[in-house]
Write a protein that holds these residues in place. Structure first.
Motif, PDB file in Angstrom:
ATOM      1  N   ARG A  55       0.828  -1.206   0.000  1.00 36.49           N
ATOM      2  CA  ARG A  55       0.000   0.000   0.000  1.00 36.49           C
ATOM      3  C   ARG A  55       0.853   1.243   0.000  1.00 36.49           C
ATOM      4  N   SER A  56       2.166   1.032  -0.031  1.00 37.98           N
ATOM      5  CA  SER A  56       3.100   2.143  -0.023  1.00 37.98           C
ATOM      6  C   SER A  56       2.876   3.040   1.185  1.00 37.98           C
ATOM      7  N   ILE A  57       2.878   2.414   2.337  1.00 37.00           N
ATOM      8  CA  ILE A  57       2.645   3.159   3.570  1.00 37.00           C
ATOM      9  C   ILE A  57       3.703   4.247   3.745  1.00 37.00           C
ATOM     10  N   GLU A  58       4.929   3.968   3.283  1.00 39.35           N
ATOM     11  CA  GLU A  58       5.988   4.958   3.450  1.00 39.35           C
ATOM     12  C   GLU A  58       5.668   6.237   2.690  1.00 39.35           C
ATOM     13  N   SER A 365       7.345 -21.542  10.812  1.00 38.51           N
ATOM     14  CA  SER A 365       8.205 -21.198  11.940  1.00 38.51           C
ATOM     15  C   SER A 365       8.761 -19.781  11.821  1.00 38.51           C
ATOM     16  N   ILE A 366       8.749 -19.210  10.610  1.00 37.99           N
ATOM     17  CA  ILE A 366       9.231 -17.824  10.482  1.00 37.99           C
ATOM     18  C   ILE A 366       8.151 -16.849  10.936  1.00 37.99           C
ATOM     19  N   ASP A 367       6.910 -17.285  10.883  1.00 39.32           N
ATOM     20  CA  ASP A 367       5.806 -16.443  11.322  1.00 39.32           C
ATOM     21  C   ASP A 367       5.690 -15.190  10.455  1.00 39.32           C
ATOM     22  N   LEU A 368       5.330 -15.406   9.215  1.00 40.44           N
ATOM     23  CA  LEU A 368       5.237 -14.277   8.293  1.00 40.44           C
ATOM     24  C   LEU A 368       3.874 -13.612   8.414  1.00 40.44           C
ATOM     25  N   VAL A 369       3.887 -12.302   8.404  1.00 38.54           N
ATOM     26  CA  VAL A 369       2.641 -11.554   8.269  1.00 38.54           C
ATOM     27  C   VAL A 369       2.816 -10.702   7.020  1.00 38.54           C
ATOM     28  N   ILE A 370       1.976 -10.935   6.041  1.00 34.82           N
ATOM     29  CA  ILE A 370       2.267 -10.394   4.714  1.00 34.82           C
ATOM     30  C   ILE A 370       2.236  -8.864   4.672  1.00 34.82           C
ATOM     31  N   PRO A 371       1.264  -8.207   5.292  1.00 36.18           N
ATOM     32  CA  PRO A 371       1.280  -6.742   5.234  1.00 36.18           C
ATOM     33  C   PRO A 371       2.538  -6.143   5.853  1.00 36.18           C
ATOM     34  N   ASP A 372       3.156  -6.896   6.752  1.00 31.97           N
ATOM     35  CA  ASP A 372       4.391  -6.442   7.366  1.00 31.97           C
ATOM     36  C   ASP A 372       5.527  -6.488   6.343  1.00 31.97           C
ATOM     37  N   ILE A 373       5.491  -7.475   5.466  1.00 28.54           N
ATOM     38  CA  ILE A 373       6.529  -7.597   4.457  1.00 28.54           C
ATOM     39  C   ILE A 373       6.306  -6.573   3.355  1.00 28.54           C
ATOM     40  N   ASP A 374       5.068  -6.439   2.935  1.00 23.04           N
ATOM     41  CA  ASP A 374       4.766  -5.551   1.815  1.00 23.04           C
ATOM     42  C   ASP A 374       4.684  -4.092   2.226  1.00 23.04           C
ATOM     43  N   ARG A 375       4.217  -3.835   3.390  1.00 24.68           N
ATOM     44  CA  ARG A 375       4.052  -2.484   3.906  1.00 24.68           C
ATOM     45  C   ARG A 375       3.199  -1.600   2.995  1.00 24.68           C
TER      46      ARG A 375
ATOM     47  N   ILE C 128       8.576  -5.900  -5.510  1.00 24.12           N
ATOM     48  CA  ILE C 128       7.241  -5.609  -4.999  1.00 24.12           C
ATOM     49  C   ILE C 128       6.307  -5.166  -6.123  1.00 24.12           C
ATOM     50  N   LEU C 129       6.813  -4.300  -6.996  1.00 21.51           N
ATOM     51  CA  LEU C 129       5.946  -3.760  -8.033  1.00 21.51           C
ATOM     52  C   LEU C 129       5.726  -4.794  -9.128  1.00 21.51           C
ATOM     53  N   PRO C 146      -1.809  10.099 -10.962  1.00 26.91           N
ATOM     54  CA  PRO C 146      -3.089  10.787 -10.795  1.00 26.91           C
ATOM     55  C   PRO C 146      -4.229   9.841 -10.451  1.00 26.91           C
ATOM     56  N   VAL C 147      -4.102   8.563 -10.791  1.00 31.69           N
ATOM     57  CA  VAL C 147      -5.217   7.647 -10.551  1.00 31.69           C
ATOM     58  C   VAL C 147      -5.249   7.191  -9.099  1.00 31.69           C
ATOM     59  N   ASN C 148      -4.086   6.741  -8.614  1.00 32.39           N
ATOM     60  CA  ASN C 148      -4.091   6.064  -7.316  1.00 32.39           C
ATOM     61  C   ASN C 148      -3.701   6.962  -6.154  1.00 32.39           C
ATOM     62  N   MET C 149      -3.104   8.109  -6.433  1.00 32.26           N
ATOM     63  CA  MET C 149      -2.619   8.916  -5.324  1.00 32.26           C
ATOM     64  C   MET C 149      -3.651   9.946  -4.923  1.00 32.26           C
ATOM     65  N   VAL C 150      -3.875  10.047  -3.631  1.00 31.71           N
ATOM     66  CA  VAL C 150      -4.801  11.044  -3.115  1.00 31.71           C
ATOM     67  C   VAL C 150      -3.982  12.076  -2.369  1.00 31.71           C
ATOM     68  N   LYS C 151      -4.077  13.301  -2.809  1.00 30.97           N
ATOM     69  CA  LYS C 151      -3.327  14.367  -2.136  1.00 30.97           C
ATOM     70  C   LYS C 151      -4.132  14.864  -0.948  1.00 30.97           C
TER      71      LYS C 151
END
Lengths: 375, 358, 152
Positions: A55-58, A365-375, C128-129, C146-151
């Motif tokens: 989700r491109s949290i960064e 055993s690694i205990d993966l949580v996917i949103p944690d990897i993808d962020r 990832i991409l 412009p599609v996915n980004m919300v300012k």
């Protein structure tokens, strides 16, 4: 994600076959995709393909204020959302040098440890399920439900808590908190031996995990593994011990280290960690100091220009938050060093040479949580 | 007291009065077929419900409880759903084999029903090589599974089918040897004789420790042969999603599903017949009073009681044990069970020759 | 080792490096051409033993890119931040995946998010991409969607 022709091109070797584990697969617990090259049942190559829930949290955080971006991080590693929030609050508090009241610190540690317990329980359940035992899942959820109820009382939510804010916690504890935690402790203490009887002592389970997914100490460090994965390889890396935050330096608990280096060692480390977390909660639950639960902070937080890094121990390992501040109300750049990402990178190293069944046991055993990897 | 034996005999007489012998055979065959099919349907419904109830009991939850009283019609609803569902065929599948496989598995399960004695004299075909027939026919089901795996054009299915092939072929051996132990003790391959030989006590008790070992090995091998957890390598949902029936949907999937449960029933019935005396009530040597009291319970109740007890044990396995890995599974068979059953066979022979059994 | 001791040791080892001590840790700035050799020294020198690359990322400063490497020694317990400035239009740097295996994944992430090319990387592909995102780097400051980004 990966075009068909490429997969076909890869599998040119004699007697090899490429199969996809995921993105929809019972063993991946989320949308994780592995392209596995097999020779018969033996794994030759594992290639993770990530990004199905990136989700491109960064990037998002770059346009959110220092109070707002904490909430986004609950969605990163959703099983340790309290601890994620804690990391983000720590970095802001470090930048602004906010002193926290004692009550807030204790509440934070209590919530962190409850989260760790809940997360480890879910891991225990899903690891047993990966290995083929379906019953433990329900047994673990019975106890996990008590923790989520405790969270719901205080925070209003059960999964993405958003309870910690820069300067303390959002609101005071629910009046029933102590009573319910005591009930939970009593229940969990009787059930932990039952967990051991059901899964740990099972000879099939032990055979499935012992000697599987070998990760030497050197490899664990080189791959940047943290948390139980590294500790099961003999790396002492508990952030709570080495770089204490909140009040962890005043608490009595042990860092669990095992030198088994295999899935079984990782399993044992987590089982012991549950006991340690329980021990921490027992120390604190009757000694919550009175006072404010939040320090007085300005409405708009503006950390000075500079770079700040804080790290906490989540249920999966070291979560680092790196912030580049330009003195504005929003961070200029933010980077989450997620434990799952590094632990995942060691998966290929651990799984190659094993069978498909081993792959599942290692992944569990690694205990993966996917949103944690993808962020 | 009514007995199934009498009913069968009187029906036979009545039909013989009315029709010519050829016609009688034809009509009887139809009656038997109808009975077998309805038994299948009922078994499917009952066993699936039982599995769900047993699992919910082990997993501290309620299980199905909405459809009908206590959820009794849940499986009926499920069956209706499966019938209505579309049966998908994957691209590039071997269509003929793909459609044939579930029926083959089903037919094998049906054939296995033939020599099973449900009660005294209530048996479709008391073939003189009954035990041999059962162990021979039961290995045919692996062909259906291999067919399904191969024709699906799916790698998971293929892997599952190959695992299943290796597994069933291996465990066939120990199952055979543990059945042989009883054949040696009773001195007959016919099911009715084997049951009669248990009139003064079940082989499990009469045969000392060798019979007990044979029984334990039989239970393990039977669990493996029916592809049930902890030996469900062919399905292994966390590894191969659904193994050989990944691509099956609708009624074809339901046939696999049903065949699994019927197979469970059949192996448990065979186990109950060989080791626990089948429809023979619990008798202890010459203790006539006790034996008479036990005789008041009809044979069919004994048969189903024992069978369902064994089925419950297999379900218990399934819901508590983790799954083995494929190489561990084969190691267990070839390195432990097979040598043990060979030695055990020797012991049984010694016991039988010396007449040490009760 | 404390910050000061580290600085003294590092000045001897990396004469071309510049230091900055304002933050939490000692920051070392090296040039991209020296980076690979410096990394080897940092990893293998007995007094340093930075065997744990716990975080690797990039910052887009609009005029330049800065690679940031966070190092820790699991033996000696000290930490260090290494920064390498890169040309924004043609960012290239030697990969350190052969020194720290964790760099392989982190560098793939930085490659797709910032467009930094890692030389001698074992497997530099998008991680990832999805396919077709080569050349579009979402975490750069001038990235627009412009599609996915919300300012806000």
């Amino acid at each position: 994600m990966y075009s068909t022709t490429e997969i076909v091109k890869q599998s040119t070797a004699e007697g090899e076959m490429v199969i996809n584990i995921g993105p929809q697969h019972p063993a991946t617990h989320g949308v994780l995709h592995f392209v596995i090259t097999l020779n018969g049942e033996t794994i030759k190559k594992v290639e993770p393909h990530l990004g199905y829930i990136h989700r491109s949290i960064e990037k998002m955080c770059e346009s959110l204020s220092y109070r707002q971006f904490v909430y986004v991080t609950s969605r990163m590693d959703y099983l340790s959302s309290h601890i994620n929030n804690h990391a983000c609050c720590l970095v802001t508090e470090q930048a602004l040098q906010i002193e926290l009241p004692a009550r807030a610190l204790v509440i934070r540690v209590l919530m962190d440890e409850l989260t760790r317990l809940a997360s480890h329980m879910l891991w225990w359940a899903s690891m047993a399920m990966d290995i083929g035992a379906l019953t433990p899942f329900f047994h673990a959820f019975r106890e996990r439900e008590m923790i989520t109820d405790i969270f719901e009382d205080t925070c209003g939510t059960r999964l993405t808590m958003n309870y910690m804010v820069p300067g303390g916690v959002l609101m005071d504890l629910h009046p029933d908190f102590q009573k319910k935690v005591h009930a939970f402790i009593n229940q969990f203490k009787t059930k932990l031996p039952e967990y051991d009887e059901l899964v740990t002592d099972n000879i099939i389970f032990q055979n499935r995990t012992k000697g599987i997914g070998y990760l030497s100490r050197e490899s664990a460090i080189s791959y940047g593994c943290t948390g139980p994965v590294a500790r099961a390889s003999g790396v002492s890396c508990d952030v709570r011990k080495h770089f204490p935050y909140a009040i962890y330096d005043k608490l009595d608990f042990k860092e669990i280290i095992d030198t088994g280096c295999d899935s079984w060692a990782r399993y044992k480390v987590r089982m012991q960690e549950m006991r340690q977390s329980l021990h921490i909660i027992e120390q604190l639950i009757d000694n919550i100091p009175e006072g404010d639960f939040q320090a007085k902070t300005k409405a708009v937080l503006k950390p000075p220009k500079g770079e700040f890094y804080s790290k906490v121990e989540t249920a999966r390992g070291e979560l680092g938050v790196y912030i580049v501040s330009e003195g504005a109300t929003t961070p200029y750049r933010i980077k989450f060093r997620s434990p799952g990402f590094s632990n995942l990178s060691a998966l290929e190293h651990m799984a190659v040479g094993g069978k498909i069944g081993d792959f599942v046991a290692v992944m569990g055993s690694i205990d993966l949580v996917i949103p944690d990897i993808d962020r | 007291m009514w007995s199934l034996n009498e009913i069968v005999k009187s029906t036979d007489l009545k039909l013989n009065e009315l029709f010519k012998p050829g016609m009688v055979f034809f009509i009887e065959a139809i009656i038997v077929a109808l009975l077998a099919i309805s038994l299948f349907a009922i078994l499917g419904l009952v066993l699936v419900l039982m599995e769900r109830k047993v699992s919910s009991f082990m997993q501290v939850r309620l299980g199905p409880n909405r459809v009908g009283p206590k959820g009794m019609f849940q499986t009926v609803a499920d069956t209706i759903k499966l019938i209505v569902k579309e049966g998908m065929t994957p691209d590039n599948a071997d269509r003929f084999l793909f459609h044939l496989a579930p029926f083959l598995v089903m037919i094998v399960a049906m054939i296995l029903l033939a020599p099973l004695p449900f009660a005294n004299g209530f048996q479709i075909w008391d073939i003189n090589i009954g035990v041999l027939f059962v162990s021979a026919v039961s290995s045919v089901s692996v062909i259906g599974i291999l067919m399904a795996g191969w024709s699906s054009n799916n790698k998971y299915s293929l892997l599952g089918a190959m695992r299943s092939g290796a597994q069933i072929v291996s465990y066939e051996l120990s199952a055979g040897f543990s059945i042989l132990a009883i054949v040696i003790l009773s001195g007959s391959l016919t099911f009715s004789d084997i049951i009669q030989s248990q009139a003064n006590g079940w082989w499990l008790f009469k045969g000392h420790i060798p019979a007990l070992i044979a029984f334990v090995i039989f239970i393990i091998a039977a669990t493996a042969e029916t592809n049930r957890a902890p030996f469900d390598m062919a399905e292994a949902e966390s590894e191969l999603t659904a193994g050989f029936h990944t691509e099956y949907s609708g009624m074809k999937f339901a046939l696999f599903f049903l065949a699994e449960y019927v197979n469970v029933f059949i192996v448990c019935a065979i186990g109950a017949t060989l080791f626990l005396g089948g429809w023979m009530p619990l008798h202890f040597g010459d203790n006539t009073t006790f034996n008479h009291v036990m005789d008041y319970i009809p044979g069919i109740v004994w048969f189903f009681g024992k069978t369902f007890f064994l089925i419950f044990i297999m379900m218990w396995f399934r819901w508590t044990f983790p799954r083995l890995r494929i190489d561990q599974l084969l190691n267990l068979e070839w390195k432990y069970l097979l040598p043990i059953s060979l030695i055990n066979l020797l012991l049984v022979t010694v016991v039988a020759i010396s007449g040490w059994h009760f | 080792m404390t910050k000061e001791e580290l600085k003294i040791t590092l000045t001897g080892l990396l004469p071309a490096a510049t230091f900055e001590e304002s933050g939490q840790w000692l920051n070392v700035k090296v040039s991209s051409s020296e980076w690979f050799n410096s990394a080897g020294l940092l990893r293998n020198q007995n007094t340093l033993q930075f065997d744990f690359l716990f975080c690797e990322t990039c910052v887009d400063w609009k005029t330049r890119l800065t690679m940031v490497y966070f190092l820790r020694s699991t033996v000696l317990g000290h930490e260090l931040v290494v920064k390498v400035d890169l040309d924004r239009d043609n960012p290239e740097i030697e990969s350190v995946a052969s020194i720290w295996r964790t760099a392989e994944f982190n560098e793939r992430e930085v490659y797709e998010m910032f467009g930094v090319k890692f030389l001698n990387h074992p497997d530099l592909r998008l991680l990832i991409l999805p396919d077709g995102w080569e050349g579009r780097n979402p975490l750069r400051k001038d990235f627009e969607d412009p599609v996915n980004m919300v300012k806000l």
